[in-house]
Write an enzyme that holds these catalytic residues in place. Structure first.
Site: not given
Length: 321
Positions: A51-53
């Site tokens: 997942l993106d930050p």
């Protein structure tokens, strides 16, 4: 990743995944020593993608032989909900990055956005952002941008499929989102320009509008989409903002489905995800129920997919969220 690490510590001490002999061995080594490498090596664990930050939502976890099935979740269909904030472009295409360019946004209407969405439905060609971890000639793209090294060739577009894309909420200016305070320095902009000019000599990074007054709130709206594996949600938002004559970036991003695992099980064969809070509250001394299972173990049993073995035996070949 800390999530996987934390789960590994929990799973290694659970009779759901570890054999009785292994649990006894860990107990004898003591709690502190058991948290070292030897305490984790018995049970393999991994994640199906990242997942993106900025993002939250579904993350598929594989345990034991279930890790061999995780590749299935890299290319599976995924669902996302994301909020786009207009008027500002960032280097990462989301609010984690730095401001790169400002553009007009007051002319953008709900109807204009709905009409532009049609361009991004079906099979489309998508160019990943230059500030990404994708590699070109062994070097991550973001390093070219940061170091001002011209790209040796254009970033290769990828064909992805957007099965569904809809505007689910028009926030307008009634929200609390703002553009990032940090701005890419002039030196940084020149480095980024230099990298992109390796592909297009006409590349120029500059504001198309004056900074807004302090009390002005840029337009925001929420999109829901179902996409194929490999799709960059940030790029869809970025490209859509350009299509309506503005600039934009992602300020919220939630993955609501990854294959048959979903935040809410709505289809036959779906598995509902377990909230992370369930695992956060779990401890070695957590109280167990009359059936001999702790709360987190019961949640896992209710929502996992068994790849091989039995639920309460000695096999640890499972996939779960």
């Amino acid at each position: 990743m800390s999530i996987v690490h934390d789960l590994q510590q929990l799973i290694a001490r659970s009779k759901l995944f570890a054999t009785a002999d292994k649990l006894e061995e860990i107990k004898k080594r003591g709690k502190n020593k058991g948290k070292g490498k030897r305490g984790r090596e018995a049970i393999k664990i991994g994640q199906g993608g990242t997942l993106d930050p900025l993002a939250d939502g579904v993350l598929v976890i594989g345990v034991g032989k279930g890790t061999k099935k995780l590749s299935d979740f890299l290319n599976c269909t995924k669902e996302y909900q994301t909020t786009c904030l207009l008027g500002c472009e960032t280097d990462s295409y989301d609010s984690e990055g730095s401001r790169v360019r400002l553009a007009p946004w007051k002319h953008v209407t709900e109807e204009r956005v709905r009409e532009a969405l049609k361009q991004y439905t079906g099979e489309i060609s998508q160019t990943p952002p230059i500030f990404s971890a994708l590699k070109m000639d062994g070097k991550p793209l973001y390093e070219y941008a940061r170091q001002g090294i011209p790209l040796p060739r254009p970033i290769e577009p990828r064909n992805v499929t957007v099965h569904a894309l809809e505007l689910v909420e028009w926030k307008g200016r009634d929200h609390g989102f703002r553009w990032p305070e940090k701005s890419l320095s002039e030196e940084g902009k020149k480095a980024m320009e230099k990298a992109l000019k390796g592909v297009d000599e006409n590349t120029e990074i500059k504001d198309d509008t004056e900074p807004p007054a302090a009390d002005e709130v840029p337009t925001a709206f929420v999109l829901k989409m179902t996409v194929s594996g490999g799709t960059y949600v940030r790029s869809i938002v970025h490209d859509l903002a350009h299509a309506v004559g503005s600039a934009g970036h992602v300020v919220t991003l939630s993955r609501t489905r990854q294959g048959r695992f979903a935040m809410e099980a709505t289809d036959s064969g779906d598995y509902k995800c377990i909230p992370w809070e369930v695992f956060e509250k779990a401890t070695d001394g957590e109280e167990v129920g009359e059936d001999g299972w702790s709360k987190w173990e019961q949640e896992v049993m209710d929502n996992l997919e068994i790849v091989e073995g039995t639920i309460a035996g000695t096999s640890s070949s499972k996939v779960a969220t």
